[in-house]
Design an enzyme around this catalytic site. Structure first.
Site, mmCIF file in Angstrom:
data_model
loop_
_atom_site.group_PDB
_atom_site.id
_atom_site.type_symbol
_atom_site.label_atom_id
_atom_site.label_comp_id
_atom_site.label_asym_id
_atom_site.label_seq_id
_atom_site.Cartn_x
_atom_site.Cartn_y
_atom_site.Cartn_z
ATOM 1 N N GLN A 172 -14.451 2.794 1.551
ATOM 2 C CA GLN A 172 -13.834 2.298 0.317
ATOM 3 C C GLN A 172 -13.544 3.498 -0.570
ATOM 4 O O GLN A 172 -14.431 4.318 -0.828
ATOM 5 C CB GLN A 172 -14.764 1.316 -0.406
ATOM 6 C CG GLN A 172 -14.117 0.731 -1.658
ATOM 7 C CD GLN A 172 -14.956 -0.354 -2.338
ATOM 8 O OE1 GLN A 172 -16.101 -0.617 -1.941
ATOM 9 N NE2 GLN A 172 -14.394 -0.974 -3.359
ATOM 10 N N SER A 173 -12.294 3.613 -1.020
ATOM 11 C CA SER A 173 -11.926 4.766 -1.849
ATOM 12 C C SER A 173 -11.620 4.353 -3.287
ATOM 13 O O SER A 173 -11.737 5.171 -4.199
ATOM 14 C CB SER A 173 -10.735 5.505 -1.251
ATOM 15 O OG SER A 173 -9.616 4.658 -1.175
ATOM 16 N N HIS A 222 -10.411 -5.221 -3.253
ATOM 17 C CA HIS A 222 -9.072 -5.535 -2.733
ATOM 18 C C HIS A 222 -9.184 -5.897 -1.260
ATOM 19 O O HIS A 222 -10.057 -5.394 -0.543
ATOM 20 C CB HIS A 222 -8.112 -4.348 -2.908
ATOM 21 C CG HIS A 222 -8.657 -3.050 -2.419
ATOM 22 N ND1 HIS A 222 -9.606 -2.326 -3.116
ATOM 23 C CD2 HIS A 222 -8.423 -2.342 -1.282
ATOM 24 C CE1 HIS A 222 -9.917 -1.235 -2.438
ATOM 25 N NE2 HIS A 222 -9.217 -1.221 -1.312
ATOM 26 N N ASP A 230 0.853 -1.190 0.000
ATOM 27 C CA ASP A 230 0.000 0.000 0.000
ATOM 28 C C ASP A 230 0.892 1.244 0.000
ATOM 29 O O ASP A 230 1.881 1.322 0.731
ATOM 30 C CB ASP A 230 -0.919 -0.002 1.227
ATOM 31 C CG ASP A 230 -2.063 0.988 1.078
ATOM 32 O OD1 ASP A 230 -3.220 0.546 0.998
ATOM 33 O OD2 ASP A 230 -1.788 2.209 1.037
ATOM 34 N N HIS A 267 -7.111 -5.735 2.299
ATOM 35 C CA HIS A 267 -5.971 -5.159 3.005
ATOM 36 C C HIS A 267 -5.406 -6.235 3.928
ATOM 37 O O HIS A 267 -6.149 -6.827 4.723
ATOM 38 C CB HIS A 267 -6.407 -3.979 3.885
ATOM 39 C CG HIS A 267 -6.942 -2.799 3.137
ATOM 40 N ND1 HIS A 267 -6.184 -1.660 2.887
ATOM 41 C CD2 HIS A 267 -8.163 -2.556 2.597
ATOM 42 C CE1 HIS A 267 -6.924 -0.778 2.234
ATOM 43 N NE2 HIS A 267 -8.127 -1.297 2.049
#
Ligand code: AMP
Length: 113
Positions: free
Chosen positions: A93-94, A99, A31, A101
């Site tokens: 959620q951006s 996905h 990330d 993490h």
């Protein structure tokens, strides 16, 4: 491939990323804004917006298989790790390309904030 999707661009090679593991179907990257000493994103190469949009359960199997391999390779198993999926706006959620993490290397609180 969705042209305005950051993760599709990463998978396509149009945006650079720090790849830690890759299979035919899944990419695992660091990330860019880590929230723990270890913070990886496990991303299906197929563009799927959210966890609610998965139609083929083998997607989950592939993602979890890569997640456990990365956890093993990075030495996270003994100390432990946390897996997070943010789904939708209230969960923060951006990037609307599914996905997982994978976070580790510090003590996490429970319940999450
Ligand atoms: P989420 O808020 O669950 O959608 O998570 C998106 C994650 O993607 C965040 O933790 C971001 O720091 C991370 N991120 C955004 N752009 C990049 C990038 N170019 N490379 C790696 N991670 C990214």
């Amino acid at each position: 491939m969705v042209s305005n999707c950051v993760f599709c661009k990463i998978i396509n090679g149009d945006i650079k990323s720090d790849v830690v593991y890759e299979t035919k179907d899944v990419l695992a990257i660091r990330d860019v804004a880590p929230q723990a000493p270890h913070h990886y994103l496990i991303i299906p190469k197929l563009h799927i917006p959210t966890s609610q949009d998965v139609r083929d359960p083998s997607i989950w199997a592939n993602l979890m298989e890569v997640l456990t391999i990365v956890a093993q390779r990075m030495g996270l198993v003994d100390s432990g790790y946390r897996v997070v999926i943010n789904c939708g706006s209230q969960a923060c959620q951006s990037i609307f390309h599914l996905h997982l993490h994978l976070l580790s290397g510090r003590k996490f609180g429970w319940p999450p904030g």
